[in-house]
Motif scaffolding. Structure first.
Motif: not given
Length: 176
Positions: A116-118, A121, A148
């Motif tokens: 999982k990319q932020e 952000q 994550s």
């Protein structure tokens, strides 16, 4: 598993991350185990999803030692799962699948294990960079935002198993 051509920096960065992860573990990347002929997920598709399922099916038959697939895109993971089902294989019992960015609006009980990319952000950083450019401040800085790992139900630890494709014993190549 990835698109046939690298047309975006996102895919290039993902390849770089794979090479870096192998280097950190003093491991050699075996490019023979990469299926990079996926065309239906490109912005201008070069194949149908059914054709890509066939490409993946042939790839899995050629490499029965594979115990896990890492798809660089969610839609490729979906194609891989369809190819496995076509071969009578089960996820994750026979082969695990993980990918990038499971969509948040998934309406099924099946969730791919994924990185999982932020996104918020990353988006905020991109907007700040654009604003700096508008103000005349421009410099090339490559920034990395860690992803994550989110455990879904598409992966399982494999210690040793018989290959579901040709029934030879093969060691686990990956586990999550």
């Amino acid at each position: 598993m990835s698109p046939k051509t690298i047309e975006t920096t996102t895919i290039e960065d993902r390849f770089d991350g794979i090479f870096q992860a192998y280097a950190e573990r003093n491991s050699v990347v075996n490019r023979d185990l990469w299926c990079t002929k996926i065309k239906s997920t490109l912005p201008v598709p070069g194949a149908t999803p059914e054709q890509d399922v066939e490409v993946i099916t042939k790839f899995l038959k050629k490499h029965p030692e594979i115990t896990a697939l890492f798809a660089l895109e969610y839609h490729i993971a979906v194609l891989a799962k369809r190819a496995m089902e076509k071969l009578g294989l089960r996820v994750p019992e026979d082969i695990s699948i993980l990918c990038f960015d499971e969509p948040g609006n998934n309406i099924t009980d099946f969730i791919f294990t994924h990185l999982k990319q932020e996104e918020e952000q990353i988006g905020s950083m991109a907007i700040n960079r654009l604003l700096e450019m508008v103000d005349g401040e421009w410099s090339f800085i490559k920034e990395y935002v860690p992803a994550s790992l989110v455990k879904g139900n598409s992966t399982a630890a494999l210690i040793c198993r018989k290959s579901p494709i040709n029934h030879e014993k093969s060691p686990s190549l990956f586990s999550v």
